[in-house]
Enzyme design. Structure first.
Site, mmCIF file in Angstrom:
data_model
loop_
_atom_site.group_PDB
_atom_site.id
_atom_site.type_symbol
_atom_site.label_atom_id
_atom_site.label_comp_id
_atom_site.label_asym_id
_atom_site.label_seq_id
_atom_site.Cartn_x
_atom_site.Cartn_y
_atom_site.Cartn_z
ATOM 1 C CD GLN A 193 -2.246 2.029 1.455
ATOM 2 O OE1 GLN A 193 -3.192 1.437 0.948
ATOM 3 N NE2 GLN A 193 -2.205 3.334 1.544
ATOM 4 C CB THR A 194 2.752 3.270 -1.656
ATOM 5 O OG1 THR A 194 3.426 4.524 -1.646
ATOM 6 C CG2 THR A 194 2.502 2.856 -3.086
ATOM 7 N NE ARG A 195 -0.389 9.854 2.499
ATOM 8 C CZ ARG A 195 0.378 9.974 3.589
ATOM 9 N NH1 ARG A 195 0.672 8.918 4.313
ATOM 10 N NH2 ARG A 195 0.825 11.146 3.957
ATOM 11 C CG HIS A 199 11.900 7.661 -3.196
ATOM 12 N ND1 HIS A 199 12.033 8.435 -4.333
ATOM 13 C CD2 HIS A 199 10.990 8.298 -2.411
ATOM 14 C CE1 HIS A 199 11.253 9.503 -4.228
ATOM 15 N NE2 HIS A 199 10.605 9.439 -3.079
ATOM 16 C CG HIS A 202 9.355 3.118 -0.962
ATOM 17 N ND1 HIS A 202 9.683 4.366 -1.420
ATOM 18 C CD2 HIS A 202 8.770 3.293 0.244
ATOM 19 C CE1 HIS A 202 9.301 5.268 -0.543
ATOM 20 N NE2 HIS A 202 8.751 4.649 0.487
ATOM 21 N NE ARG A 288 9.780 3.433 12.471
ATOM 22 C CZ ARG A 288 9.954 4.728 12.255
ATOM 23 N NH1 ARG A 288 9.982 5.219 11.048
ATOM 24 N NH2 ARG A 288 10.108 5.558 13.259
ATOM 25 C CB ILE A 473 -12.458 40.646 6.878
ATOM 26 C CG1 ILE A 473 -12.566 42.134 6.527
ATOM 27 C CG2 ILE A 473 -12.496 40.447 8.400
ATOM 28 C CD1 ILE A 473 -13.894 42.782 6.869
#
Length: 568
Positions: A193-195, A199, A202, A288, A473
Site C-alpha cells: 500500500q502506498t500514497r 524510491h 521501497h 511504521r 477580512i
C-alpha cells in the site's frame, strides 16, 4: 478448485439489462450528487472492495463499528462508511424511499434505499475512530467542517462504475485482480500500500517482503483521496510506471486503488487489510506509522510507530491475510546497498534522506543522489514540482476592516511586479465583491462563500505558476484552513495576519463602517457584533501601527525570500 482468495466475490451491480431499465426508472427519483469521497466509497461498495458491506451502514452498524470495530452481526469492520448529507436534503426523504446516486457530471451510478437517517455524534466518532477529536487530523477536520450533518444508511444497487478517464488499463476491480491471479497461477500475493512515490528503499523493502513470504508482489497505490498536501496521483502513477521495469515482470504487477483514505492509523491498517483480502491478496505489508496523518495540535504523532502493526497482528486471523512487517531500510555506504535499520553491520556509515529533506531538496532544486531514488522518479517529481522560486504561490492577508490589508497588498503587488518573472493578481475584498460575488450579502454563510471563491481563484492562479495576493477580512479559522488546503495542493500558501488592534481600526474608520456597526445599522460586523478568529500560527504577523506601509510590504518580501519563493 480455486483457493478462497481467488474465487469470485459478490458485487452489488445488477446485470446490464437490469441496469438499462433501472437507469430510466432512477431518472424520476430524488437525486444526491456524490462528493469525491463518496464516489470512492461507492465504487468500492459496488465492486466488492468493501465486502461484506451491502451498502452504506445502518445506524446500528455504524454505532457498532464506531464502538467495537465490528458490524452489528459481529463481522470485523473498522471504518464507518456512511452517506453524509446536509439537513435540508435529509428532510426531503422518507424512510424506505429510493434515491439516485449521481457523480459530479450527473451520471446515475447507483440507487440506494434509505433505511436509516440520523444525526451522528461526530465528536464521539472522532475519539473512537481516529483516537482524538483534534482538528489537526485531516479526517477529523473533514468530519466537522466538510461532511454533512446527517448520515443516511441503506443497501445500494449498482448500475455502473464511476468513469475514470485516467490510467484506465491500470484500474482493476477485486474480481478482475482475482481473475488475473488465477490466470497467472499466483497462489500467494503480497500487497504493498502506498500514497507516496516509490524510491529505492521501497523497492528493496518490497523485494524483501515478497522473498520472505515467497509470494508475488502487487503494488497497490491509492489514487482516491489521500492527505491534503500529498503529491497528486497523476505524478505518482507516472513515478510508479517509471520504476516498474526495475521489478521482475513475471512476479510483479501494479493496480490502482480508488480509495478515499482516512489516515486513521491502526484502524486504517486493519481496513486496508480487509480491502486487500477482497482483492485476492494473501499477505500485506504494514508500515511504521501506517496511514498516520503526522502531528497533532500538541506537536506529537497521532499514533505510535508500531500501533498499526500491533492492532493488525491481533486481528490477523480474522482479516484472513498475513502481515509482513515493514522494515525501515537504510543505505550502507561501504556496502553500497540497503539494509534493514536493525541489521546494519557495526561501524558502517548509514545514509538516509527523510521525506522532509527530500521535499526541501526538490523545493530548492538541490541534488538527489542516485542511491536514494531512481533518476526517472526524480525527473518526474521535478517536472511537477519545479524549485520553489519558479512555482506559483498565494499571499493571504487577514485582519479587521481598516487594518491596512489592501494598502499593504497593493504595495506588495507593485514590489513583486517590479521584480518580474511571474504574473501577479490582487484579489482585494472590494474588487472581488464587485466582479465575483456581486450577488452575495454579508451573512456568515455568504462571507464564507466569498472567501471560498477567492481561495478557488487563488488556487487556479497558483496552479498555473502565478502569484495571487488576497486581502479579505476572512474572520473564520476553518474557512482559512480550507482555502490553505485548496492552495497547498499546487504551491505555497503564506498567511499574513495584519494584527492592527480593533481600537486603531475604529480610529481610522475611513469608510465610516464602524460607526454604522456601533449604531446597529450594519448587522454581523467583524469585531463588533461578529467574532474574528485570530490566526494561531500565521507565517507572518504584522503590526501596522506607526509603521510605514513600505516597511510592512518589505517584511513580506523578506519572508518570501526566506521561504525560497523569490530568488534572493
Amino acid at each position: 478448485m480455486y483457493t478462497p482468495n481467488l474465487a469470485p466475490i459478490p458485487e452489488l451491480y445488477v446485470s446490464y439489462e437490469s441496469a438499462q431499465k433501472l437507469k430510466v426508472e432512477a431518472a424520476q427519483l430524488i437525486s444526491w450528487d456524490l462528493t469525491p469521497r463518496q464516489i470512492c466509497d461507492l465504487e468500492l461498495l459496488m465492486n466488492g472492495g468493501f465486502n461484506p458491506l451491502k451498502g452504506f451502514l445502518s445506524e446500528q452498524d455504524y454505532d457498532s463499528v464506531v464502538n467495537t470495530m465490528r458490524l452489528a452481526n459481529g463481522a470485523l469492520w473498522p471504518m464507518p462508511i456512511n452517506l453524509d448529507v446536509p439537513e435540508a436534503f435529509a428532510e426531503k426523504l422518507e424512510i424506505g424511499q429510493d434515491i439516485a446516486l449521481r457523480d459530479q457530471e450527473g451520471v446515475i451510478l447507483a440507487t440506494m434505499t434509505v433505511t436509516d437517517r440520523w444525526v451522528p455524534d461526530k465528536a464521539r466518532e472522532a475519539e473512537k475512530v481516529f483516537g482524538d477529536d483534534d482538528l489537526a487530523h485531516p479526517a477529523v477536520n473533514y468530519l466537522h467542517n466538510t461532511a454533512g450533518a446527517v448520515y443516511l444508511g441503506g443497501p445500494v444497487t449498482g448500475i455502473q462504475q464511476p468513469v475514470h478517464y485516467d490510467f484506465k488499463g491500470r484500474r482493476d476491480t477485486p474480481n478482475e485482480l482475482r481473475a488475473l491471479f488465477r490466470k497467472l497461477g499466483w497462489r500467494k500475493v503480497v500487497a504493498f500500500q502506498t500514497r507516496n512515490p516509490l524510491h529505492r528503499a521501497h523497492q528493496e523493502l518490497t523485494f524483501r517482503a515478497a522473498r520472505e513470504a515467497q509470494a508475488n508482489l502487487l503494488i497497490h497505490p491509492v489514487v482516491g483521496m489521500t492527505k491534503p498536501g500529498d503529491v497528486d496521483h497523476f505524478t505518482r502513477v507516472r513515478c510508479y510506471e517509471a520504476v516498474l521495469d526495475q521489478y521482475p515482470s513475471a512476479t510483479t504487477t501494479m493496480s490502482l486503488l480508488n480509495l478515499a483514505m482516512r489516515m486513521a492509523g491502526p484502524r486504517e491498517a486493519v481496513w486496508h487489510g480487509l480491502i486487500r483480502k477482497n482483492h485476492g491478496c494473501t499477505h500485506f505489508i504494514v508500515g511504521r506509522d501506517h496511514a498516520g496523518p503526522g502531528k497533532n495540535s500538541a506537536g506529537q504523532d497521532f499514533y505510535g510507530p508500531y500501533d498499526a502493526q500491533t492492532l493488525f497482528k491481533e486481528h490477523e486471523a480474522e482479516i484472513g491475510i498475513e502481515m509482513v512487517d515493514f522494515k525501515h531500510m537504510v543505505y550502507v555506504q561501504e556496502k553500497a546497498q540497503y539494509f534493514p535499520a536493525d541489521e546494519v553491520p557495526e561501524g558502517s556509515t548509514v545514509l538516509d534522506i527523510s521525506g522532509t529533506e527530500l521535499r526541501r531538496r526538490l523545493a530548492e532544486g538541490l541534488e538527489i543522489p542516485e542511491w536514494f531514488s531512481f533518476p526517472q522518479v526524480v525527473a518526474e517529481l521535478r517536472r511537477t514540482r519545479p524549485p520553489r522560486s519558479q512555482q506559483g504561490f498565494t499571499v493571504f492577508f487577514t485582519g479587521f476592516s481598516g487594518s491596512g490589508k489592501s494598502t499593504i497588498a497593493n504595495a506588495l503587488m507593485i514590489k513583486l511586479m517590479e521584480m518580474g518573472g511571474r504574473p501577479v493578481t490582487l484579489l482585494d475584498g472590494d474588487v472581488v465583491r464587485k466582479n465575483l460575488s456581486s450577488e452575495l450579502g454579508f451573512s456568515k454563510e455568504h462571507r464564507d462563500l466569498n472567501i471560498r471563491r477567492i481561495g478557488y481563484v487563488a488556487s487556479e492562479i497558483t496552479k498555473n505558476g502565478g502569484i495571487a495576493i488576497c486581502a479579505p477580512i476572512a474572520p473564520y479559522a476553518t474557512t482559512r484552513r480550507a482555502v490553505r488546503e485548496d492552495i497547498e495542493q499546487f504551491g505555497a500558501f503564506l498567511e499574513v495576519h495584519i494584527a492592527t488592534s480593533l481600537e486603531e481600526c475604529e480610529r481610522r474608520d475611513r469608510k465610516g463602517l464602524y460607526k454604522l456597526a456601533r449604531e446597529g445599522k450594519i448587522k454581523e460586523f467583524t469585531g463588533i457584533s461578529d467574532p474574528y478568529d485570530i490566526p494561531a500560527n500565521p507565517e507572518l504577523r504584522l503590526d501596522t501601527e506607526n509603521v510605514e506601509v513600505d516597511n510592512c510590504a518589505h517584511q513580506v518580501i523578506l519572508k518570501l525570500e526566506s521561504m525560497g519563493l523569490i530568488a534572493g
